[in-house]
Design an enzyme around this catalytic site. Structure first.
Site, PDB file in Angstrom:
ATOM      1  N   TYR A  43       0.818  -1.204   0.000  1.00  0.00           N
ATOM      2  CA  TYR A  43       0.000   0.000   0.000  1.00  0.00           C
ATOM      3  C   TYR A  43       0.856   1.260   0.000  1.00  0.00           C
ATOM      4  CZ  TYR A  43      -4.541  -2.255   0.989  1.00  0.00           C
ATOM      5  OH  TYR A  43      -5.708  -2.975   0.921  1.00  0.00           O
ATOM      6  N   CYS A  74      -2.347  -1.766   9.950  1.00  0.00           N
ATOM      7  CA  CYS A  74      -1.487  -1.261   8.874  1.00  0.00           C
ATOM      8  C   CYS A  74      -1.222   0.216   9.140  1.00  0.00           C
ATOM      9  CB  CYS A  74      -2.173  -1.448   7.528  1.00  0.00           C
ATOM     10  SG  CYS A  74      -1.274  -0.755   6.123  1.00  0.00           S
ATOM     11  N   CYS A 184       5.769  -0.424  11.028  1.00  0.00           N
ATOM     12  CA  CYS A 184       5.055  -1.236  10.048  1.00  0.00           C
ATOM     13  C   CYS A 184       4.834  -2.596  10.686  1.00  0.00           C
ATOM     14  CB  CYS A 184       5.869  -1.376   8.755  1.00  0.00           C
ATOM     15  SG  CYS A 184       5.170  -2.533   7.551  1.00  0.00           S
TER      16      CYS A 184
END
Length: 266
Positions: A43, A74, A184
């Site tokens: 993404y 996320c 992350c």
């Protein structure tokens, strides 16, 4: 919404599976539906409007599965889309964010490094987070393009991965960073390799326990904590086109069962 309804968890790929141990520790009775959108990862290379719309479609899918809350596992989605998603949906949305505040409190050198995708580091929300909590500490943003791909490919220990980590960590370590923030959710799967590269005396912060605690608090406040006696179930969905990638999702989740193919989302 009943207490036995599942919790939805979504990520651009398999990285958010790193949240599962913390969720299972704090919410062992809860049933979980996890969506890995690996077929559209990463993404971090997408524009904000695409991320928002794709995330909205996945949340709608999780609502159709009867979920009582959604966890955004996320950091990129959190950084660029969570405000819009919360305005769009009534379902409770709990979002992950880099653990800058506890890192600042922990650091003795007063230098910390946030490891994340370029999209996350470029976001206004992260700059505001640094401004709120990093006044008396130097907060280094370390873009890590391609690092999450190692996890998506099942590469957690290779020489190539370790060489990449040495390159990424060289500058922050030279500048005195004694605390690394994993920005992350893919990166906790690399924590052993990161720790070995960083060396002794460097703290590594994973925000998973704090996210799980917030999920528990929100469910308790809403009166929908699952009080069943048995262990909750886990259902995995993946948009990855190959069976091997879906097996990897199951493996990282600690299951022998591969992820189900995610249906096409309207």
């Amino acid at each position: 919404m009943t207490s036995s309804a599942p919790i939805g968890v979504l990520d651009s790929g398999v990285g958010g599976l790193s949240l599962l141990p913390a969720l299972r520790t704090q919410l062992p009775q809860e049933n979980l539906h996890y969506v890995a959108d690996s077929g559209h990862a990463p993404y971090g290379d997408r524009c904000a409007s695409w991320i928002t719309e794709r995330s909205a479609r996945i949340i709608q899918f999780l609502e159709r599965q009867g979920c009582k809350a959604v966890v955004i596992a996320c950091n990129t989605i959190t950084a660029v889309a969570v405000s819009a998603l919360r305005q769009r949906f009534e379902i409770p949305i709990i979002a992950i964010e880099p653990a800058i505040k506890p890192a600042v409190a922990m650091s003795r050198s007063r230098v910390i490094a946030v490891l994340a995708t370029t999209r996350t580091l470029d976001s206004e929300s992260l700059r505001q987070l640094r401004q709120r909590h990093g006044d008396d500490c130097r907060v280094l943003f370390v873009p890590c393009p391609g690092l999450a791909d190692h996890v998506e490919n099942g590469d957690l220990h290779s020489p190539g991965l370790r060489a990449r980590l040495r390159d990424l960590l060289a500058v922050p370590l030279e500048q005195g960073a004694d605390t690394l923030v994993l920005g992350c959710t893919h990166y906790p799967f690399l924590i052993d390799a990161i720790a070995e590269t960083a060396g002794q005396g460097v703290h590594i912060l994973d925000p998973s326990p704090a996210v799980a605690a917030e999920v528990r608090r929100r469910l308790a406040n809403g009166g929908v904590l699952n009080s069943a006696d048995e262990q909750g179930t886990l259902t995995l969905w993946s948009s990855a086109p190959g069976a091997e990638a879906r097996r990897l999702a199951g493996h990282l989740a600690g299951s022998d069962t591969p992820a189900r193919p995610l249906p096409d989302l309207p």
